[in-house]
Design a protein around this motif. Structure first.
Motif, mmCIF file in Angstrom:
data_model
loop_
_atom_site.group_PDB
_atom_site.id
_atom_site.type_symbol
_atom_site.label_atom_id
_atom_site.label_comp_id
_atom_site.label_asym_id
_atom_site.label_seq_id
_atom_site.Cartn_x
_atom_site.Cartn_y
_atom_site.Cartn_z
ATOM 1 N N PRO A 167 0.823 -1.220 0.000
ATOM 2 C CA PRO A 167 0.000 0.000 0.000
ATOM 3 C C PRO A 167 0.852 1.263 0.000
ATOM 4 O O PRO A 167 2.013 1.260 0.415
ATOM 5 C CB PRO A 167 -0.781 -0.128 1.316
ATOM 6 N N ASP A 168 0.244 2.350 -0.479
ATOM 7 C CA ASP A 168 0.866 3.669 -0.396
ATOM 8 C C ASP A 168 0.505 4.304 0.945
ATOM 9 O O ASP A 168 -0.273 3.746 1.732
ATOM 10 C CB ASP A 168 0.374 4.554 -1.533
ATOM 11 N N PHE A 169 1.061 5.495 1.157
ATOM 12 C CA PHE A 169 0.755 6.241 2.381
ATOM 13 C C PHE A 169 0.241 7.627 2.012
ATOM 14 O O PHE A 169 0.660 8.223 1.010
ATOM 15 C CB PHE A 169 1.996 6.346 3.273
ATOM 16 N N THR A 170 -0.663 8.149 2.824
ATOM 17 C CA THR A 170 -1.204 9.477 2.609
ATOM 18 C C THR A 170 -0.203 10.512 3.102
ATOM 19 O O THR A 170 0.744 10.177 3.824
ATOM 20 C CB THR A 170 -2.533 9.636 3.367
ATOM 21 N N PRO A 171 -0.382 11.796 2.752
ATOM 22 C CA PRO A 171 0.539 12.827 3.249
ATOM 23 C C PRO A 171 0.631 12.901 4.768
ATOM 24 O O PRO A 171 1.656 13.331 5.300
ATOM 25 C CB PRO A 171 -0.055 14.117 2.660
ATOM 26 N N ILE A 175 -2.019 4.679 6.270
ATOM 27 C CA ILE A 175 -1.940 3.651 5.230
ATOM 28 C C ILE A 175 -3.117 3.812 4.277
ATOM 29 O O ILE A 175 -4.267 3.932 4.700
ATOM 30 C CB ILE A 175 -1.967 2.244 5.863
ATOM 31 N N ARG A 176 -2.811 3.793 2.990
ATOM 32 C CA ARG A 176 -3.861 3.876 1.980
ATOM 33 C C ARG A 176 -4.226 2.451 1.550
ATOM 34 O O ARG A 176 -3.364 1.696 1.107
ATOM 35 C CB ARG A 176 -3.380 4.692 0.781
ATOM 36 N N PRO A 177 -5.502 2.046 1.703
ATOM 37 C CA PRO A 177 -5.868 0.667 1.378
ATOM 38 C C PRO A 177 -5.588 0.322 -0.084
ATOM 39 O O PRO A 177 -5.613 1.188 -0.962
ATOM 40 C CB PRO A 177 -7.377 0.617 1.667
ATOM 41 N N VAL A 178 -5.323 -0.948 -0.318
ATOM 42 C CA VAL A 178 -5.185 -1.460 -1.680
ATOM 43 C C VAL A 178 -6.582 -1.695 -2.232
ATOM 44 O O VAL A 178 -7.454 -2.229 -1.536
ATOM 45 C CB VAL A 178 -4.380 -2.770 -1.675
ATOM 46 N N HIS A 190 -0.210 -7.363 3.168
ATOM 47 C CA HIS A 190 0.237 -6.226 2.349
ATOM 48 C C HIS A 190 1.509 -5.601 2.895
ATOM 49 O O HIS A 190 2.181 -4.847 2.200
ATOM 50 C CB HIS A 190 -0.854 -5.149 2.283
ATOM 51 N N LEU A 191 1.797 -5.871 4.150
ATOM 52 C CA LEU A 191 2.903 -5.190 4.829
ATOM 53 C C LEU A 191 4.101 -6.092 5.094
ATOM 54 O O LEU A 191 5.208 -5.589 5.316
ATOM 55 C CB LEU A 191 2.410 -4.599 6.151
ATOM 56 N N VAL A 192 3.884 -7.401 5.105
ATOM 57 C CA VAL A 192 4.941 -8.372 5.403
ATOM 58 C C VAL A 192 5.091 -9.299 4.202
ATOM 59 O O VAL A 192 4.086 -9.712 3.620
ATOM 60 C CB VAL A 192 4.593 -9.184 6.669
ATOM 61 N N GLY A 215 -5.165 3.353 11.772
ATOM 62 C CA GLY A 215 -4.100 3.982 10.993
ATOM 63 C C GLY A 215 -4.289 3.896 9.500
ATOM 64 O O GLY A 215 -3.338 4.112 8.734
ATOM 65 N N VAL A 216 -5.496 3.588 9.057
ATOM 66 C CA VAL A 216 -5.788 3.410 7.632
ATOM 67 C C VAL A 216 -6.735 4.515 7.171
ATOM 68 O O VAL A 216 -7.653 4.912 7.893
ATOM 69 C CB VAL A 216 -6.409 2.022 7.373
#
Length: 368
Positions: A167-171, A175-178, A190-192, A215-216
């Motif tokens: 996933p990407d990250f917001t400013p 965490i930005r969902p896939v 998605h992270l490991v 945190g998403v």
């Protein structure tokens, strides 16, 4: 003339079987929860302490043999389910002692209207498959949907959705969902890396669940109507962390028909009952197998057990999903059956579940 097959005759037969735990017979010891008779088919539900399962399995066989001898009986099914123990009393506080602070109340997630937990007491019953296809069915009904994979040790949602990218990250570092098949998803998968084991103790699992919840960026692009949370098997840290962190609007239980799975599903029901979360219904998965060559139907894991257990507790029946290799195959390919074969009977079963849940949660697409 044959005597009619009645519940009294069945109970009389059961009364000849001894309960090794109490020393009396199974009827007088109060473990016969229900007797159902239909066209010569007899179903008896025995409520047992799960700690006595080994001994009571033999008792179940004896009960089956006793009932089978009655005239008019075509088949006998004995289901063992776990009764709920009385809740333990909290120890009294010493005089003058200060009670510990209560945990903070669950807080709503920004951008999430409703949260539905999909749970089972036992692994391998198709819970993640149910979560994914139910989420996609809700999406087809016009809702904005997301899936959270709360199985920290064995995440499977990324593969089932064909969404294995990172996933990407917001400013603001959320965490930005896939996004896959039009639904948002987030998972430890998605992270490991897929081939790396997650070897964590309880506090780390709790922290991970809280991070995946709070945190998403669920609120991006207008948020979601329903967040489906795929819980791991059991009644442990992940489940408690979820219900203590966010308000859960309802739970869906998944079980296969066999007795041992029903005992674990009963535990999952008791957990939600004790913490005040409404159970929306039960799904009986892998209920039957239809041979693709000859068309005959086989009850590989038994049939109707989850239905009987749900009726006993007054739980709604959301649906029965057959054992079909196509469900597994499509999940392995990242193309769940609701997307791969939307007109199939299986897909229609998931869509019917979605309709029931939308009514129960009073949630509808924003344009309605």
């Amino acid at each position: 003339m044959l005597r009619p097959l009645t519940e009294k005759r069945v109970r009389d037969a059961l009364g000849t079987i001894m309960n090794p735990v109490t020393g009396g017979d199974v009827v007088s010891s109060g473990i016969v929860e229900s007797v159902a008779i239909k066209d010569g088919d007899v179903t008896v539900i025995l409520a047992i302490d799960p700690r006595t399962l080994d001994a009571m399995e033999a008792v179940g066989k004896e009960c089956e043999g006793a009932v089978a001898k009655l005239s008019g009986v075509k088949s006998v099914r004995i289901a063992l389910t776990a009764h709920r123990a009385e809740p333990a009393r909290e120890p009294s506080m010493p005089r003058g002692a200060v009670p510990p602070p209560k945990p903070p109340a669950p807080q709503p997630l920004n951008g999430v209207r409703k949260i539905v937990a999909v749970a089972s007491g036992k692994g391998g019953v198709g819970k993640s498959t149910t979560s994914v296809n139910l989420a996609l069915a809700l999406k087809q009904r016009g809702l904005k949907v997301a899936v959270l994979d709360a199985d920290i040790y064995g995440p499977s949602i990324p593969k089932m959705l064909g969404a294995g990218g990172r996933p990407d990250f917001t400013p603001d570092d959320r965490i930005r969902p896939v996004v896959s098949h039009g639904i948002k998803a987030i998972s430890m998968g998605h992270l490991v890396p897929e081939d790396r084991a997650t070897i964590w103790r309880g506090p780390m699992v709790i922290g991970a669940i809280q991070q995946l919840l709070g945190g998403v960026a669920w609120d991006e692009d207008g948020g979601v109507d329903v967040l489906v949370v795929d819980l791991p098997p059991g009644t442990g840290d992940a489940q408690l962390s979820l219900v203590q962190t966010v308000p859960v609007d309802g739970a869906v239980l998944v079980s296969t028909p066999q007795d041992i799975a029903l005992i674990d599903a009963r535990k999952a029901y008791d957990m939600f009952d004790q913490i005040g979360i409404r159970v929306l219904g039960m799904v009986e998965n892998m209920s039957q197998f239809t041979c693709p060559d000859c068309g005959s139907t086989h009850d590989i894991f038994g049939h109707g057990g989850a239905i009987a257990a749900a009726k006993e507790k007054g739980i709604a029946i959301l649906g029965q999903v057959p054992l079909d290799p196509a469900i597994m195959r499509q999940g392995e390919q990242g193309l769940p059956i609701v997307i791969a074969a939307p007109d199939s009977a299986i897909a229609q079963a998931y869509l019917a579940m979605a309709d029931r849940i939308m009514i129960d949660l009073a949630v509808a697409p924003a344009d309605q």
